[in-house]
Design an enzyme around this catalytic site. Structure first.
Site, mmCIF file in Angstrom:
data_model
loop_
_atom_site.group_PDB
_atom_site.id
_atom_site.type_symbol
_atom_site.label_atom_id
_atom_site.label_comp_id
_atom_site.label_asym_id
_atom_site.label_seq_id
_atom_site.Cartn_x
_atom_site.Cartn_y
_atom_site.Cartn_z
ATOM 1 N NE ARG A 299 -9.457 11.556 6.476
ATOM 2 C CZ ARG A 299 -8.519 10.869 6.909
ATOM 3 N NH1 ARG A 299 -9.288 9.488 5.804
ATOM 4 N NH2 ARG A 299 -7.454 10.367 6.802
ATOM 5 C CE1 TYR B 141 -3.115 3.137 0.642
ATOM 6 C CE2 TYR B 141 -2.364 3.672 2.448
ATOM 7 C CZ TYR B 141 -3.021 4.108 1.243
ATOM 8 O OH TYR B 141 -3.396 4.907 1.544
ATOM 9 N NE ARG C 97 -3.237 7.856 -3.641
ATOM 10 C CZ ARG C 97 -3.997 7.158 -2.815
ATOM 11 N NH1 ARG C 97 -5.160 7.329 -3.450
ATOM 12 N NH2 ARG C 97 -3.518 6.777 -1.378
ATOM 13 C CE1 TYR D 134 -4.225 10.025 8.057
ATOM 14 C CE2 TYR D 134 -3.156 8.158 6.400
ATOM 15 C CZ TYR D 134 -4.853 8.977 7.797
ATOM 16 O OH TYR D 134 -5.993 8.144 7.594
ATOM 17 C CD GLU E 1 -11.348 1.955 4.048
ATOM 18 O OE1 GLU E 1 -9.721 1.787 4.164
ATOM 19 O OE2 GLU E 1 -11.333 2.386 2.089
HETATM 20 C C1 3EB Z 1 -7.498 5.717 5.624
HETATM 21 O O1 3EB Z 1 -8.173 6.164 6.233
HETATM 22 C C2 3EB Z 1 -7.960 5.009 5.455
HETATM 23 O O2 3EB Z 1 -5.704 5.452 0.255
HETATM 24 O O3 3EB Z 1 -6.901 6.486 -1.408
HETATM 25 C C3 3EB Z 1 -9.156 5.249 2.873
HETATM 26 C C4 3EB Z 1 -9.452 6.228 2.133
HETATM 27 C C5 3EB Z 1 -7.644 5.485 3.437
HETATM 28 C C6 3EB Z 1 -8.386 6.170 0.973
HETATM 29 C C7 3EB Z 1 -6.387 5.836 -0.367
HETATM 30 C C8 3EB Z 1 -6.496 5.176 1.969
HETATM 31 C C9 3EB Z 1 -7.558 5.800 0.610
HETATM 32 O O4 3EB Z 1 -6.591 6.477 6.019
HETATM 33 C C10 3EB Z 1 -7.664 4.241 4.565
#
Ligand code: 3EB
Length: 343
Positions: free
Chosen positions: A229, A155, A162, A216, A337
């Site tokens: 989000r 991942y 990306r 992050y 999720e």
């Molecule tokens: C998170 O909140 C959970 O890498 O496109 C959620 C939605 C998550 C999209 C992405 C990753 C992605 O980090 C993981």
């Protein structure tokens, strides 16, 4: 046949200004193609033997994630206008002049970061030429998402590729271009990327309970994940609110390791908080969970279906359509999720 005598009736379409989404049972593709003749942007079929793309009567993306329970397993993305289908390099695209749905199934050789970079460069390059330059939503499906590739989780390799593609296309920081997304595990040996784009921009929304993924810290990968989000889409998509994959992440940390019900309730708090903050970019109030038309839940362990379904369904509108899929989530400790759409 009346709806009550059919074991798996097609879920009525949710539509607004012609754009919409309908769900169909496993064997329902041919009927849906007839019913929505010329107005079907794309069909996405879950629970298929392997990831694949086809374009016979209509463009179809197949995914191998198993469908849990006996619910519908085909998404039908609907257009108010006649649809033109075309190949753009590795992508199959269907559009009506103001919206574009596309997908690719890319065989992987062993360099997920480089392969992701190449696929995303192609995507970010085709959009401005297509007349639908603004990304609204991306779905990513990665084989062995929590596995290791030369010392780094796959991942994180994906995330780095990306991010580099967005930076190459828009310069750094590129965050205002990040759309709503999901990044989910799958089987097989191909990277699947599907997207929804529009001529007009959407408004991307962040969650005050969560650190923006693009901020992050490096423990989640050398390059932070490139997604918003949620995205409030423009008129051509009926102003749909497109909810990203949402999990039990508060701040930047995973919560409630090993406890799927606590993870569910944390995830629902995240969704309600995000929905409330949609008001910040819209004159309309954001869609609370009870106003979602479509909710798709990914479960790492299929055995969690009964408890999660029993706890989630009372929180949704009785008319909401749900799809349940078995899938790995992008952090090994996350058990579920949830993503969705509100029109
Ligand atoms: C998170 O909140 C959970 O890498 O496109 C959620 C939605 C998550 C999209 C992405 C990753 C992605 O980090 C993981």
């Amino acid at each position: 046949m009346s709806a009550t005598s059919s074991p798996h009736p097609a879920v009525p379409a949710v539509r607004r200004d012609g754009f919409g989404l309908s769900l169909a049972p496993r064997e329902g593709l041919a009927e849906a193609v007839r019913r929505h003749a010329g107005r079907l942007l794309f069909a996405v079929r879950y629970g298929m033997p392997r990831a694949a793309l086809s374009a016979d009567a209509t463009p179809v993306l197949d995914l191998a994630n198993p469908v849990l329970g006996d619910g519908p397993s085909i998404e039908l993305w609907l257009s108010p206008e006649p649809v033109q289908v075309r190949r753009e390099g590795r992508f199959l695209c269907a559009g009506n002049g103001t919206v574009l749905f596309g997908a690719t199934v890319c065989p992987l050789a062993g360099d997920l970061e480089g392969e992701t970079l190449a696929v995303y460069r192609e995507l970010l390059d085709l959009l401005p030429r297509s007349g639908a330059a603004s990304l609204q939503r991306i779905w990513n499906y990665l084989p062995d998402i929590n596995g290791d590739q030369r010392g780094v989780e796959r991942y994180k390799r994906f995330s780095a590729g990306r991010a580099r593609a967005f930076e190459a296309a828009f310069g750094a920081p590129a965050e205002r271009h990040f759309p709503a997304s999901s990044a989910i595990g799958t089987t097989g040996d191909a990277l699947v990327v599907a997207f929804l784009a529009a001529r007009e921009p959407g408004r991307h929304v962040e969650n005050p309970r969560q650190v923006s993924a693009f901020r992050y810290p490096p423990q989640y990968g050398e390059k932070s994940p490139s997604f918003a989000r949620g995205t409030l889409s423009p008129a051509a998509l009926g102003h749909a609110f497109l909810l990203s994959g949402t999990a039990s992440v508060v701040g930047h940390e995973s919560r409630h390791e090993g406890d799927v019900l606590r993870q569910l309730h944390e995830t629902l708090r995240n969704i309600e908080t995000l929905a409330a903050s949609v008001g910040a970019v819209s004159t309309r109030p954001g869609p609370g969970l009870a106003r979602f038309d479509y909710v798709k839940t990914y479960l790492r362990r299929s055995s969690d279906l009964p408890v999660v379904r029993a706890a989630l369904m009372p929180r949704l509108a009785p008319t909401a359509a749900t799809v349940w899929l078995e899938a790995d989530i992008c952090r090994a400790e996350l058990l579920l999720e949830i993503e969705g759409l509100a029109l």
